[in-house]
Design an enzyme around this catalytic site. Sequence first.
Site, short mmCIF file in Angstrom:
data_model
loop_
_atom_site.label_atom_id
_atom_site.label_comp_id
_atom_site.label_asym_id
_atom_site.label_seq_id
_atom_site.Cartn_x
_atom_site.Cartn_y
_atom_site.Cartn_z
N CYS A 114 -48.28 -34.58 23.14
CA CYS A 114 -49.15 -34.35 21.98
C CYS A 114 -49.33 -35.59 21.10
CB CYS A 114 -48.62 -33.19 21.14
SG CYS A 114 -48.70 -31.62 22.02
N HIS A 251 -52.07 -33.95 13.94
CA HIS A 251 -52.03 -33.19 15.19
C HIS A 251 -51.96 -31.71 14.82
CE1 HIS A 251 -51.11 -31.58 19.00
NE2 HIS A 251 -49.83 -31.35 18.74
N ASN A 281 -53.66 -25.62 19.75
CA ASN A 281 -53.09 -26.95 20.00
C ASN A 281 -53.69 -27.52 21.29
OD1 ASN A 281 -51.52 -29.17 20.63
ND2 ASN A 281 -49.55 -28.17 20.24
N1 COA Z 1 -46.26 -12.53 19.82
C1 COA Z 1 -45.37 -11.70 19.28
N2 COA Z 1 -44.08 -11.99 19.13
C2 COA Z 1 -43.67 -13.18 19.55
C3 COA Z 1 -44.54 -14.11 20.13
C4 COA Z 1 -45.88 -13.75 20.27
N3 COA Z 1 -46.82 -14.57 20.81
N4 COA Z 1 -43.85 -15.22 20.45
C5 COA Z 1 -42.58 -15.00 20.07
N5 COA Z 1 -42.47 -13.77 19.53
C6 COA Z 1 -41.28 -13.12 19.00
C7 COA Z 1 -40.02 -13.71 19.55
O1 COA Z 1 -39.71 -13.14 20.79
C8 COA Z 1 -39.02 -13.37 18.48
O2 COA Z 1 -38.63 -12.04 18.65
P1 COA Z 1 -37.09 -11.62 18.45
O3 COA Z 1 -36.79 -11.99 17.03
O4 COA Z 1 -37.12 -10.17 18.75
O5 COA Z 1 -36.34 -12.44 19.44
C9 COA Z 1 -39.82 -13.42 17.19
O6 COA Z 1 -41.21 -13.34 17.61
C10 COA Z 1 -39.62 -14.69 16.38
O7 COA Z 1 -39.72 -15.79 17.25
P2 COA Z 1 -39.42 -17.23 16.73
O8 COA Z 1 -39.46 -18.15 17.90
O9 COA Z 1 -38.23 -17.24 15.83
O10 COA Z 1 -40.70 -17.48 15.81
P3 COA Z 1 -40.99 -18.74 14.91
O11 COA Z 1 -41.22 -18.32 13.53
O12 COA Z 1 -40.03 -19.87 15.17
O13 COA Z 1 -42.40 -19.21 15.49
C11 COA Z 1 -43.41 -20.84 16.90
C12 COA Z 1 -42.51 -19.61 16.82
C13 COA Z 1 -43.50 -21.26 18.36
C14 COA Z 1 -44.78 -20.46 16.39
C15 COA Z 1 -42.81 -21.97 16.02
O14 COA Z 1 -41.46 -22.14 16.32
C16 COA Z 1 -43.53 -23.26 16.21
O15 COA Z 1 -44.70 -23.40 15.93
N6 COA Z 1 -42.80 -24.29 16.68
C17 COA Z 1 -43.38 -25.56 16.93
C18 COA Z 1 -44.08 -25.51 18.23
C19 COA Z 1 -44.95 -26.71 18.43
O16 COA Z 1 -45.45 -27.28 17.52
N7 COA Z 1 -45.12 -27.06 19.72
C20 COA Z 1 -45.99 -28.08 20.11
C21 COA Z 1 -45.53 -29.40 19.59
S1 COA Z 1 -46.70 -30.58 20.00
#
Ligand code: COA
Length: 324
Positions: A114, A251, A281
Amino acid sequence: MARHAVLAGVGGYLPKLIVTNDDLARSLDTSDEWIRERTGIRQRHIAGADETAAMMATEAARAALRRAGAGPDEVDAIILATSTPDQAFPATATRVQAALGVARGFAFDLSAACSGFIYALAVADGMIRAGQASGVLVIGAEVYSRILDWQDRTTCVLFGDGAGAVFLHAAEGPATPDAPGVVSTHLHADGRHGDILYIDGAVGQRERPGTLAMNGAAVFRHAVVNLAAAVEEALAANRLDRSAVDWLVPHQANRRIIDAMGKKLGLAPERVVVTIDRHANTSAASIPLALAEAVGDGRIRPGHLVLMEALGGGLTWGSALVRM
Ligand code: COA
């Protein structure tokens, strides 16, 4: 004689097919509400069979050249950032070169996930300063839809496809924060964190082309810390106060990370270019796509100071400061 790189034109291409969160929720245990609240994403563009990385990159490059009022004969280098090339080789950049009808200079792909566009911009800027090239297309082009596990709701909802490009040309004199051009770039990598965001396979591994794997929470933490430091670094290196920045073009990975960086710079929300709601993204394409949109609709104008930043798999991260 010192030389610097001027950003003469920018363009983008988005696939025709739009897939909304509700569309995904029909076959996946997710919801529009969850995706919007956690990420800011409402929809993404997904490439059709004919919308290859090379095809989208070529369209974005054509648009950037058009905006610059430049012809293919002015292109002597093409640097294309991608994690999803159509083929391991030849480089997608050489496919673009042929499609544009350019038969001189050089072309290569660059892999920094990215952060790819920031890395490619930094390389192009360095080559222009060194006198190695005078007209450089810098492109980010991605078809993440082809490396996603569409059953994995924790990753597949986050990404989209597209391409963005800028055309840089050489100008006389050193780069300064006051003159149009690439003012500075700063690159970083820390390979110790290579396993929090990666593709679990490769073209070289038979039967295992690979899909994207991520520890979202860990990436989020690194993004907030490293991008805040990158913003500080760009300002300090140029002895600029944050009030000098007219636009943040970040980004587009997560709306919450974008908002945190806007706050860090003390920028009003309308001075932060946001496309994640519509594009999701698009990895290396996300910054040039956002830039193309804001230049195209007249928000970013000549003379404005634009700060770009990105973090991606590697980990890689960095910033670019550009006076338009
Ligand atoms: N729909 C519904 N529920 C979902 C889901 C989806 N698409 N994806 C994950 N969940 C669930 C998980 O299973 C988890 O459930 P649990 O608590 O029962 O285990 C819950 O939602 C919370 O998941 P979590 O991973 O803690 O959520 P979060 O608040 O950390 O958000 C991201 C997840 C991925 C959105 C966040 O961590 C993020 O944006 N990270 C950076 C990713 C990024 O930028 N990547 C590219 C970099 S270039």
